[in-house]
Design a protein around this motif. Structure first.
Motif, PDB file in Angstrom:
ATOM      1  N   THR A   6       3.211   7.079  23.742  1.00 21.88           N
ATOM      2  CA  THR A   6       3.847   7.665  22.836  1.00 21.88           C
ATOM      3  C   THR A   6       3.763   6.994  21.821  1.00 21.88           C
ATOM      4  N   THR A   7       2.301   7.113  20.704  1.00 21.42           N
ATOM      5  CA  THR A   7       2.664   6.037  19.884  1.00 21.42           C
ATOM      6  C   THR A   7       2.339   6.820  18.304  1.00 21.42           C
ATOM      7  N   LEU A   8       3.525   5.527  18.047  1.00 16.17           N
ATOM      8  CA  LEU A   8       3.908   6.858  15.908  1.00 16.17           C
ATOM      9  C   LEU A   8       2.688   5.695  15.035  1.00 16.17           C
ATOM     10  N   LEU A   9       2.165   6.249  14.230  1.00 15.41           N
ATOM     11  CA  LEU A   9       1.936   5.316  12.875  1.00 15.41           C
ATOM     12  C   LEU A   9       2.235   5.652  11.782  1.00 15.41           C
ATOM     13  N   GLY A  10       2.575   4.764  10.553  1.00  8.21           N
ATOM     14  CA  GLY A  10       3.319   5.229   9.492  1.00  8.21           C
ATOM     15  C   GLY A  10       2.191   5.971   8.890  1.00  8.21           C
ATOM     16  N   ALA A  11       2.760   6.512   7.533  1.00  4.60           N
ATOM     17  CA  ALA A  11       1.747   7.623   7.310  1.00  4.60           C
ATOM     18  C   ALA A  11       0.801   7.625   5.904  1.00  4.60           C
ATOM     19  N   ARG A 262       7.815   2.951   8.133  1.00  2.89           N
ATOM     20  CA  ARG A 262       7.176   1.928   7.937  1.00  2.89           C
ATOM     21  C   ARG A 262       6.754   0.931   8.952  1.00  2.89           C
ATOM     22  N   GLY A 263       4.942   0.972   8.508  1.00  5.93           N
ATOM     23  CA  GLY A 263       4.577   0.273   9.431  1.00  5.93           C
ATOM     24  C   GLY A 263       4.260   0.912  10.765  1.00  5.93           C
ATOM     25  N   ARG A 264       3.708   0.328  11.684  1.00  6.35           N
ATOM     26  CA  ARG A 264       2.674   0.957  13.197  1.00  6.35           C
ATOM     27  C   ARG A 264       4.247   0.864  14.036  1.00  6.35           C
ATOM     28  N   LEU A 281      -0.128  10.520  18.906  1.00  8.70           N
ATOM     29  CA  LEU A 281      -0.289   9.178  17.294  1.00  8.70           C
ATOM     30  C   LEU A 281      -0.335  10.425  16.357  1.00  8.70           C
ATOM     31  N   GLY A 282       0.725   9.644  15.049  1.00  5.92           N
ATOM     32  CA  GLY A 282       0.575  10.585  14.233  1.00  5.92           C
ATOM     33  C   GLY A 282       1.865   9.692  13.477  1.00  5.92           C
ATOM     34  N   HIS A 283       2.108  10.826  12.645  1.00  4.79           N
ATOM     35  CA  HIS A 283       2.977  10.658  10.917  1.00  4.79           C
ATOM     36  C   HIS A 283       3.141  11.869  10.051  1.00  4.79           C
ATOM     37  N   LEU A 284       4.105  11.561   9.384  1.00  4.91           N
ATOM     38  CA  LEU A 284       4.747  13.266   8.444  1.00  4.91           C
ATOM     39  C   LEU A 284       3.643  13.738   7.930  1.00  4.91           C
TER      40      LEU A 284
END
Length: 399
Positions: A6-11, A262-264, A281-284
């Motif tokens: 599960t990967t989260l990227l900063g906006a 903040r950041g990846r 993968l995603g962001h707000l």
């Protein structure tokens, strides 16, 4: 060892888009119907808002009752309270128990579904016109005279806990749950509407009774009807069956500020032995009142919102890394998310993850072409007709 990634990227900000392409004008354009001809709205004396879509070709009525209360109201230590309260309504009401209520609806050829969510809770049902009277009498009992039997609450809590536990074996759902928890942290948006194991266990009968009393009030209710009914008939139904709705407004909803990542950031949920990985993968994203909401919907549709979009073409068609790859834009009044999702073989997970990041960054760097924009606008314009092609769908859009 294979892992569920599960990967989260900063906006990452989207460049504003201008929707400039317009469909060609018709020689004799049809005159649009006035909104009042499609959806009638008014306010009941209790303060409840009423919606009606009339269609008299069949003796059939669909209805829904929306409570403007959802899981965002749940106390932090009692996640699942709103859902449990709503799902207890059909489990005993008036002088009838759950089995009697279910038998009545079955005999009338009707169904009633309870759909708890984060922002609202909805009771949806239908009835043949000649059976509407006994169905609405039963629904009024559920809404206004629930008995909240202790044995039914115990059964429901066991069922909810079992369903929550089963999520551990549903990789896609588990992936999405950990994603939201990591993205939103302790904020209520990070909790699943159905609650957590500890939250559901902590809810008591007294909690449910208090929650019900606070939130089932006139100004917190929306009634929707679609089908073979007139306004006069709806008003008569409401007057006879729902006249006892308590007047008042629900307690205000106070939410903390959203967290800022903040950041990846990378979250790994280890699932040994899996041959397929779930990548999210995603962001707000902005709230639904942003001026760019329509533009963002166009971007999402082009990028990953359909089977023929860029993501699926690059991931599935060109490289064969997954059976599908999609993006989703979810905007609501208080918070939004933008996500990319695919499910490659375990050995292709890292390669696919790099490709998703590359495609997303390319989307930022390379604006839509005029042809892409026009094609996406045509798709959205044409497909909208299927969202309002029946009275109940039109009603759902209006509410």
């Amino acid at each position: 060892m294979s892992r569920l990634l599960t990967t989260l990227l900063g906006a990452l900000a989207f460049a504003p888009l201008l929707l400039t392409a317009a469909p060609p004008a018709l020689a004799n354009p049809p005159q649009p119907m006035k909104p009042s001809q499609l959806v009638q709205t008014w306010t009941d004396p209790s303060g409840a808002q009423i919606f009606l879509v009339e269609k008299h070709d069949l003796p059939y009525v669909s209805f829904n009752i929306t409570l403007r209360t959802g899981a965002l109201y749940d106390p932090p230590d009692k996640s699942g309270l709103s859902a449990l309260t709503a799902e207890m309504l059909p489990r005993g009401a008036g002088d009838r128990d759950r089995e009697t209520l279910e038998a009545l609806l079955d005999r009338m050829g009707s169904e009633l579904d309870v759909d708890p969510g984060r922002l609202s809770t909805r009771l949806e049902g239908d009835a043949i016109k000649r059976n509407l009277e006994p169905v609405m009498a039963a629904v009024a009992d559920m809404l206004l005279r629930p008995t909240f039997p202790t044995d039914e609450l115990d059964k429901l809590k066991r069922l909810k806990s079992a369903a929550i536990t089963q999520v551990r074996d549903k990789d896609q759902e588990l992936n999405a749950r950990f994603f939201r928890r990591y993205l939103f942290g302790a904020h209520p948006y990070g909790q699943p509407p159905e609650g957590t194991l500890t939250g559901v266990e902590a809810v008591t009968l007294q909690d449910i009774q208090a929650h019900y009393k606070q939130h089932v009030v006139g100004q917190n209710l929306i009634f929707g009807f679609a089908g073979d009914l007139t306004r006069a008939e709806v008003e008569d139904l409401l007057k006879r069956h729902f006249h006892a709705i308590p007047q008042g407004a629900p307690p205000p909803l106070a939410l903390p500020e959203l967290p800022h990542i903040r950041g990846r950031q990378i979250l790994l949920v280890d699932k040994p032995g899996r041959t397929q990985n779930q990548i999210l993968l995603g962001h707000l994203a902005p709230t639904d009142d942003t001026p760019d909401a329509i533009a963002l919907e166009v971007v999402n549709t082009l990028f990953g919102g359909t089977f023929t979009a860029r993501l699926n073409h690059e991931v599935r068609d060109k490289r064969g890394l997954s059976y599908g790859a999609y993006s989703d834009l979810d905007l609501d009044p208080m918070a939004g998310t933008f996500t990319l999702w695919t499910y490659p073989a375990a050995e292709d997970a890292i390669k696919t993850l790099h490709l998703l990041i590359q495609l997303y960054e390319d989307l930022r760097a390379n604006p839509l072409t005029a042809d892409e924009l026009q094609a996406t606008q045509r798709y959205l314009t044409n497909s909208f007709a299927f969202r309002v092609d029946t009275p109940d769908r039109l009603l759902s859009e209006a509410i």
